[in-house]
Design a protein around this motif. Structure first.
Motif, PDB file in Angstrom:
ATOM      1  N   GLY A 292       0.790  -1.219   0.000  1.00 19.52           N
ATOM      2  CA  GLY A 292       0.000   0.000   0.000  1.00 19.52           C
ATOM      3  C   GLY A 292       0.822   1.269   0.000  1.00 19.52           C
ATOM      4  O   GLY A 292       0.280   2.355  -0.113  1.00 19.52           O
ATOM      5  N   PHE A 293       2.141   1.154   0.102  1.00 17.12           N
ATOM      6  CA  PHE A 293       3.016   2.320   0.085  1.00 17.12           C
ATOM      7  C   PHE A 293       3.726   2.393  -1.257  1.00 17.12           C
ATOM      8  O   PHE A 293       4.139   1.376  -1.807  1.00 17.12           O
ATOM      9  CB  PHE A 293       4.035   2.263   1.229  1.00 17.12           C
ATOM     10  N   LEU A 294       3.870   3.581  -1.763  1.00 14.13           N
ATOM     11  CA  LEU A 294       4.468   3.797  -3.073  1.00 14.13           C
ATOM     12  C   LEU A 294       5.581   4.824  -2.953  1.00 14.13           C
ATOM     13  O   LEU A 294       5.415   5.858  -2.317  1.00 14.13           O
ATOM     14  CB  LEU A 294       3.393   4.313  -4.044  1.00 14.13           C
ATOM     15  N   SER A 295       6.720   4.519  -3.552  1.00 14.87           N
ATOM     16  CA  SER A 295       7.831   5.459  -3.619  1.00 14.87           C
ATOM     17  C   SER A 295       8.069   5.805  -5.074  1.00 14.87           C
ATOM     18  O   SER A 295       8.016   4.934  -5.936  1.00 14.87           O
ATOM     19  CB  SER A 295       9.114   4.845  -3.038  1.00 14.87           C
ATOM     20  N   SER A 296       8.338   7.056  -5.333  1.00 10.04           N
ATOM     21  CA  SER A 296       8.612   7.488  -6.706  1.00 10.04           C
ATOM     22  C   SER A 296       9.858   8.352  -6.703  1.00 10.04           C
ATOM     23  O   SER A 296       9.957   9.304  -5.939  1.00 10.04           O
ATOM     24  CB  SER A 296       7.420   8.281  -7.253  1.00 10.04           C
ATOM     25  N   PHE A 297      10.815   7.996  -7.534  1.00 11.24           N
ATOM     26  CA  PHE A 297      12.066   8.730  -7.630  1.00 11.24           C
ATOM     27  C   PHE A 297      12.220   9.284  -9.038  1.00 11.24           C
ATOM     28  O   PHE A 297      12.177   8.522 -10.006  1.00 11.24           O
ATOM     29  CB  PHE A 297      13.260   7.810  -7.328  1.00 11.24           C
ATOM     30  N   PRO A 298      12.397  10.610  -9.199  1.00 10.41           N
ATOM     31  CA  PRO A 298      12.593  11.163 -10.535  1.00 10.41           C
ATOM     32  C   PRO A 298      13.933  10.740 -11.134  1.00 10.41           C
ATOM     33  O   PRO A 298      14.095  10.709 -12.337  1.00 10.41           O
ATOM     34  CB  PRO A 298      12.532  12.675 -10.333  1.00 10.41           C
ATOM     35  N   MET A 299      14.898  10.404 -10.278  1.00  7.70           N
ATOM     36  CA  MET A 299      16.188   9.898 -10.725  1.00  7.70           C
ATOM     37  C   MET A 299      16.458   8.616  -9.957  1.00  7.70           C
ATOM     38  O   MET A 299      15.938   8.424  -8.870  1.00  7.70           O
ATOM     39  CB  MET A 299      17.302  10.900 -10.441  1.00  7.70           C
ATOM     40  N   ARG A 300      17.257   7.755 -10.516  1.00  7.07           N
ATOM     41  CA  ARG A 300      17.588   6.497  -9.848  1.00  7.07           C
ATOM     42  C   ARG A 300      19.100   6.412  -9.644  1.00  7.07           C
ATOM     43  O   ARG A 300      19.798   5.816 -10.454  1.00  7.07           O
ATOM     44  CB  ARG A 300      17.073   5.331 -10.664  1.00  7.07           C
ATOM     45  N   PRO A 301      19.600   6.998  -8.570  1.00  5.66           N
ATOM     46  CA  PRO A 301      21.051   6.982  -8.355  1.00  5.66           C
ATOM     47  C   PRO A 301      21.558   5.566  -8.067  1.00  5.66           C
ATOM     48  O   PRO A 301      20.957   4.820  -7.312  1.00  5.66           O
ATOM     49  CB  PRO A 301      21.241   7.887  -7.138  1.00  5.66           C
ATOM     50  N   GLN A 302      22.645   5.210  -8.704  1.00  6.17           N
ATOM     51  CA  GLN A 302      23.292   3.934  -8.425  1.00  6.17           C
ATOM     52  C   GLN A 302      24.174   4.126  -7.206  1.00  6.17           C
ATOM     53  O   GLN A 302      24.708   5.198  -7.024  1.00  6.17           O
ATOM     54  CB  GLN A 302      24.135   3.491  -9.625  1.00  6.17           C
ATOM     55  N   PRO A 303      24.370   3.233  -6.323  1.00  5.21           N
ATOM     56  CA  PRO A 303      23.896   1.855  -6.342  1.00  5.21           C
ATOM     57  C   PRO A 303      22.590   1.655  -5.572  1.00  5.21           C
ATOM     58  O   PRO A 303      22.342   0.569  -5.068  1.00  5.21           O
ATOM     59  CB  PRO A 303      25.036   1.112  -5.664  1.00  5.21           C
ATOM     60  N   MET A 304      21.738   2.669  -5.502  1.00  5.98           N
ATOM     61  CA  MET A 304      20.491   2.563  -4.752  1.00  5.98           C
ATOM     62  C   MET A 304      19.498   1.612  -5.407  1.00  5.98           C
ATOM     63  O   MET A 304      18.626   1.077  -4.752  1.00  5.98           O
ATOM     64  CB  MET A 304      19.828   3.932  -4.606  1.00  5.98           C
ATOM     65  N   PHE A 305      19.601   1.435  -6.721  1.00  2.09           N
ATOM     66  CA  PHE A 305      18.645   0.618  -7.456  1.00  2.09           C
ATOM     67  C   PHE A 305      19.378  -0.442  -8.262  1.00  2.09           C
ATOM     68  O   PHE A 305      20.464  -0.192  -8.774  1.00  2.09           O
ATOM     69  CB  PHE A 305      17.820   1.498  -8.412  1.00  2.09           C
ATOM     70  N   PRO A 306      18.784  -1.602  -8.418  1.00  5.17           N
ATOM     71  CA  PRO A 306      19.419  -2.633  -9.225  1.00  5.17           C
ATOM     72  C   PRO A 306      19.348  -2.281 -10.706  1.00  5.17           C
ATOM     73  O   PRO A 306      18.499  -1.495 -11.125  1.00  5.17           O
ATOM     74  CB  PRO A 306      18.581  -3.884  -8.930  1.00  5.17           C
ATOM     75  N   MET A 307      20.245  -2.858 -11.495  1.00  2.50           N
ATOM     76  CA  MET A 307      20.210  -2.653 -12.934  1.00  2.50           C
ATOM     77  C   MET A 307      19.061  -3.489 -13.506  1.00  2.50           C
ATOM     78  O   MET A 307      18.913  -4.661 -13.158  1.00  2.50           O
ATOM     79  CB  MET A 307      21.521  -3.087 -13.582  1.00  2.50           C
TER      80      MET A 307
END
Length: 93
Positions: free
Chosen positions: A35-50
């Motif tokens: 029920g929780f949603l996060s939205s990132f305008p940019m995806r800085p590495q290494p915060m997100f997987p490839m």
């Protein structure tokens, strides 16, 4: 509905995003993040997987893209039996 907005959800460490979500959820909230949603305008590495293939999930999910990504398979044996059992019990997939 509660909406939380911040310009800096994560400053240095990925755990800071978790801390922010825990603050928004509050004490005594149920386990899990459903029920929780996060939205990132940019995806800085290494915060997100490839994501592979490139462009997914950032690309528009058109019908052509769906045809490119979705492969139909025929369930057989134990897989089919388990699916049928879950379906009869009303359980998800």
């Amino acid at each position: 509905v509660l909406a939380g907005f911040t310009g800096t959800p994560i400053l240095n460490e990925p755990t800071e995003g978790r801390q922010l979500l825990d603050i928004i959820k509050g004490m005594g909230s149920p386990e899990g993040d459903e029920g929780f949603l996060s939205s990132f305008p940019m995806r800085p590495q290494p915060m997100f997987p490839m994501s592979l293939p490139r462009g997914i999930p950032d690309g528009v999910l058109t019908m052509a893209r769906r045809r490119q990504l979705v492969t139909r398979v025929e369930m057989r044996g134990e897989t089919l039996k388990n699916y049928d059992l879950k379906f009869r019990l009303g359980l998800p997939g």
